[in-house]
Scaffold this motif. Structure first.
Motif, PDB file in Angstrom:
ATOM      1  N   LEU A   1      -8.036  16.821 -10.111  1.00 10.44           N
ATOM      2  CA  LEU A   1      -7.719  17.027  -8.697  1.00 10.44           C
ATOM      3  C   LEU A   1      -7.437  15.716  -7.974  1.00 10.44           C
ATOM      4  N   LEU A   2      -8.199  14.687  -8.321  1.00  7.98           N
ATOM      5  CA  LEU A   2      -8.099  13.439  -7.555  1.00  7.98           C
ATOM      6  C   LEU A   2      -7.160  12.414  -8.171  1.00  7.98           C
ATOM      7  N   GLU A   3      -6.968  12.462  -9.500  1.00  9.49           N
ATOM      8  CA  GLU A   3      -6.149  11.457 -10.175  1.00  9.49           C
ATOM      9  C   GLU A   3      -4.717  11.388  -9.631  1.00  9.49           C
ATOM     10  N   PRO A   4      -4.110  12.512  -9.221  1.00  9.38           N
ATOM     11  CA  PRO A   4      -2.749  12.412  -8.677  1.00  9.38           C
ATOM     12  C   PRO A   4      -2.649  11.750  -7.305  1.00  9.38           C
ATOM     13  N   GLY A   5      -3.773  11.412  -6.673  1.00  8.17           N
ATOM     14  CA  GLY A   5      -3.728  10.617  -5.443  1.00  8.17           C
ATOM     15  C   GLY A   5      -3.489  11.359  -4.142  1.00  8.17           C
ATOM     16  N   PRO A   6      -4.019  12.592  -3.989  1.00 10.03           N
ATOM     17  CA  PRO A   6      -3.778  13.296  -2.730  1.00 10.03           C
ATOM     18  C   PRO A   6      -4.528  12.685  -1.562  1.00 10.03           C
ATOM     19  N   VAL A   7      -3.954  12.802  -0.367  1.00 10.04           N
ATOM     20  CA  VAL A   7      -4.728  12.485   0.826  1.00 10.04           C
ATOM     21  C   VAL A   7      -5.823  13.541   0.930  1.00 10.04           C
ATOM     22  N   VAL A   8      -7.003  13.127   1.376  1.00 11.17           N
ATOM     23  CA  VAL A   8      -8.133  14.057   1.472  1.00 11.17           C
ATOM     24  C   VAL A   8      -8.760  14.001   2.860  1.00 11.17           C
ATOM     25  N   LEU A   9      -9.518  15.041   3.167  1.00 10.80           N
ATOM     26  CA  LEU A   9     -10.297  15.095   4.399  1.00 10.80           C
ATOM     27  C   LEU A   9     -11.761  14.965   4.011  1.00 10.80           C
TER      28      LEU A   9
ATOM     29  N   TYR B   1       0.831  -1.219   0.000  1.00 13.81           N
ATOM     30  CA  TYR B   1       0.000   0.000   0.000  1.00 13.81           C
ATOM     31  C   TYR B   1       0.859   1.261   0.000  1.00 13.81           C
ATOM     32  N   ARG B   2       2.076   1.172   0.530  1.00 17.88           N
ATOM     33  CA  ARG B   2       2.936   2.361   0.596  1.00 17.88           C
ATOM     34  C   ARG B   2       3.384   2.821  -0.795  1.00 17.88           C
ATOM     35  N   LEU B   3       3.350   1.914  -1.746  1.00 17.92           N
ATOM     36  CA  LEU B   3       3.728   2.255  -3.123  1.00 17.92           C
ATOM     37  C   LEU B   3       2.563   2.868  -3.893  1.00 17.92           C
ATOM     38  N   LEU B   4       1.366   2.336  -3.673  1.00 19.90           N
ATOM     39  CA  LEU B   4       0.225   2.763  -4.501  1.00 19.90           C
ATOM     40  C   LEU B   4      -0.616   3.869  -3.864  1.00 19.90           C
ATOM     41  N   GLU B   5      -0.607   3.946  -2.543  1.00 16.54           N
ATOM     42  CA  GLU B   5      -1.458   4.928  -1.862  1.00 16.54           C
ATOM     43  C   GLU B   5      -1.169   6.369  -2.294  1.00 16.54           C
ATOM     44  N   PRO B   6       0.087   6.723  -2.593  1.00  9.82           N
ATOM     45  CA  PRO B   6       0.337   8.108  -3.040  1.00  9.82           C
ATOM     46  C   PRO B   6      -0.181   8.430  -4.444  1.00  9.82           C
ATOM     47  N   GLY B   7      -0.723   7.449  -5.170  1.00 13.14           N
ATOM     48  CA  GLY B   7      -1.392   7.760  -6.432  1.00 13.14           C
ATOM     49  C   GLY B   7      -0.526   7.892  -7.674  1.00 13.14           C
ATOM     50  N   PRO B   8       0.569   7.130  -7.779  1.00 11.60           N
ATOM     51  CA  PRO B   8       1.407   7.282  -8.975  1.00 11.60           C
ATOM     52  C   PRO B   8       0.726   6.762 -10.235  1.00 11.60           C
ATOM     53  N   VAL B   9       1.059   7.358 -11.388  1.00 15.96           N
ATOM     54  CA  VAL B   9       0.680   6.755 -12.656  1.00 15.96           C
ATOM     55  C   VAL B   9       1.471   5.448 -12.771  1.00 15.96           C
ATOM     56  N   VAL B  10       0.851   4.422 -13.338  1.00 21.13           N
ATOM     57  CA  VAL B  10       1.518   3.124 -13.457  1.00 21.13           C
ATOM     58  C   VAL B  10       1.433   2.612 -14.891  1.00 21.13           C
TER      59      VAL B  10
ATOM     60  N   VAL C   1      -4.540  28.814  -6.453  1.00 20.24           N
ATOM     61  CA  VAL C   1      -3.633  27.685  -6.201  1.00 20.24           C
ATOM     62  C   VAL C   1      -3.407  26.926  -7.505  1.00 20.24           C
ATOM     63  N   VAL C   2      -2.292  27.212  -8.169  1.00 20.50           N
ATOM     64  CA  VAL C   2      -2.038  26.630  -9.480  1.00 20.50           C
ATOM     65  C   VAL C   2      -1.283  25.299  -9.364  1.00 20.50           C
ATOM     66  N   GLU C   3      -0.318  25.253  -8.489  1.00 14.25           N
ATOM     67  CA  GLU C   3       0.432  24.010  -8.265  1.00 14.25           C
ATOM     68  C   GLU C   3       0.267  23.612  -6.803  1.00 14.25           C
ATOM     69  N   PRO C   4      -0.856  22.990  -6.482  1.00 10.36           N
ATOM     70  CA  PRO C   4      -1.133  22.701  -5.068  1.00 10.36           C
ATOM     71  C   PRO C   4      -0.106  21.730  -4.483  1.00 10.36           C
ATOM     72  N   ARG C   5       0.416  22.061  -3.320  1.00 13.53           N
ATOM     73  CA  ARG C   5       1.374  21.176  -2.627  1.00 13.53           C
ATOM     74  C   ARG C   5       0.593  20.123  -1.849  1.00 13.53           C
ATOM     75  N   THR C   6      -0.079  19.263  -2.613  1.00 14.12           N
ATOM     76  CA  THR C   6      -0.888  18.224  -1.982  1.00 14.12           C
ATOM     77  C   THR C   6      -0.004  17.221  -1.246  1.00 14.12           C
ATOM     78  N   LEU C   7      -0.622  16.479  -0.336  1.00 17.44           N
ATOM     79  CA  LEU C   7       0.071  15.479   0.479  1.00 17.44           C
ATOM     80  C   LEU C   7      -0.291  14.090  -0.027  1.00 17.44           C
ATOM     81  N   HIS C   8       0.702  13.205  -0.088  1.00 21.56           N
ATOM     82  CA  HIS C   8       0.492  11.854  -0.614  1.00 21.56           C
ATOM     83  C   HIS C   8       1.099  10.868   0.367  1.00 21.56           C
TER      84      HIS C   8
END
Lengths: 202, 202
Positions: free
Chosen positions: B38-46, A36-45, B174-181
């Motif tokens: 917004l969601l495809e890059p895999g950010p952690v969300v609240l 999960y640590r590899l995929l959870e951050p949402g990388p393109v694969v 916010v053009v390049e959001p510093r999202t958390l992954h």
């Protein structure tokens, strides 16, 4: 630009076995509970399949973890993709995780179809035999997850496959992988700095 | 550290209407067809919910796009989370996307339960009325997606909800959001540089 395969000398090795060993020398098996640590951050694969001896690769970003262990991954593979039928029939694939040096190949794989060409060869991606599935690992990717399809109930409505990761490989030299994260229309965020906060969260 | 709410003067405003307008002044409605960016890059969300007048928030990383438009999002909300029952009963939530300045709150929300405290108040997250659902937007997050549950067939087996985004808000500044992954155990990759390659991919 393609990175040179880390074990290029093995490309001309006589048997599949030695090619597989060459990757296993560079990469180590990752405990499944850490996938999960590899995929959870949402990388393109890059998803590889193999059907009737023919390997293919596609670019994919719509995936999520579903369970820690055994690791289950849900992902959307559109019926428009050549890989869709291969995955449905063989029920096997490999999720390969590229880093920024492979950005051109990632885009090239996403903009062409395996119906008309051998994309692995065309884009200089080196297939290496996997240990548990027929689909190949991509040598140049820093991590490779061998997967079996375990649930297809959501395929008809959402093209959503549930995969179980049965074997995971990772390059231990890559500590902060510069993974690619698609923002649409060929724009990618490249993984930046790492921060660590005290947390009880898994 | 919490960023000050952009519209702090509205915190004491008399009605929900003016508080909502204050957010809508800072944020703009995002066309639903662009939500995937917004969601495809895999950010952690609240994820915020509201049940019987009580709002709650939880941290979540297991999500994926399922369809471009109307935007469908699949996500895993464990039955162990207090938010699970609220989502199941009310069938509404908001996906709020934080950036690196909110890292402490993200971890704090993930390490505590709404069963025993008002997490929004405890962690200085400002609830703002949404336009289409009862769950609140979080003012400090740069984007907010108002969602309705549209499919629960995968909840029993995977805790997997299918949500439709019915309204989306984003801060145009916010053009390049510093999202958390999330990489596991409180380790986060912070979104880095952006690259753009010619691509026909959506």
């Amino acid at each position: 630009m393609p990175r040179p395969p880390r074990a290029s000398s093995a490309a001309g090795a006589p048997g599949a076995g030695s090619r597989a060993r060459s990757t296993r020398a560079a990469k180590k098996a990752l405990p499944l509970g850490r996938v999960y640590r590899l995929l959870e951050p949402g990388p393109v694969v890059l998803v590889t399949t193999a059907r009737a001896g023919r390997a293919n690769v596609m670019t994919m970003s719509w995936h999520t973890m579903l369970e820690f262990e055994p690791p289950l991954v849900g992902c959307v593979i559109s019926g428009r993709n050549f890989s869709f039928e291969a995955l449905r029939k063989t029920r096997e694939c490999v999720i390969n995780i590229p880093t920024a040096g492979l950005a051109r190949q990632v885009v090239a794989c996403g903009n062409s179809s395996g119906r008309t060409r051998d994309k692995l060869e065309a884009f200089g991606l080196t297939p290496v035999p996997a240990s548990r599935v027929a689909a190949p690992l991509i040598e140049q990717c820093y991590a490779n997850l061998e997967c079996r399809v375990v649930d297809t109930r959501m395929v008809a409505k959402y093209n959503f496959f549930v995969l179980e990761v049965v074997k995971a490989w990772v390059d231990p030299a890559v500590v902060e992988p510069r993974t690619l994260h698609h923002r649409g229309r060929g724009v990618f965020m490249v993984a930046g700095r790492t921060i660590a906060l005290p947390s009880r969260m898994k």
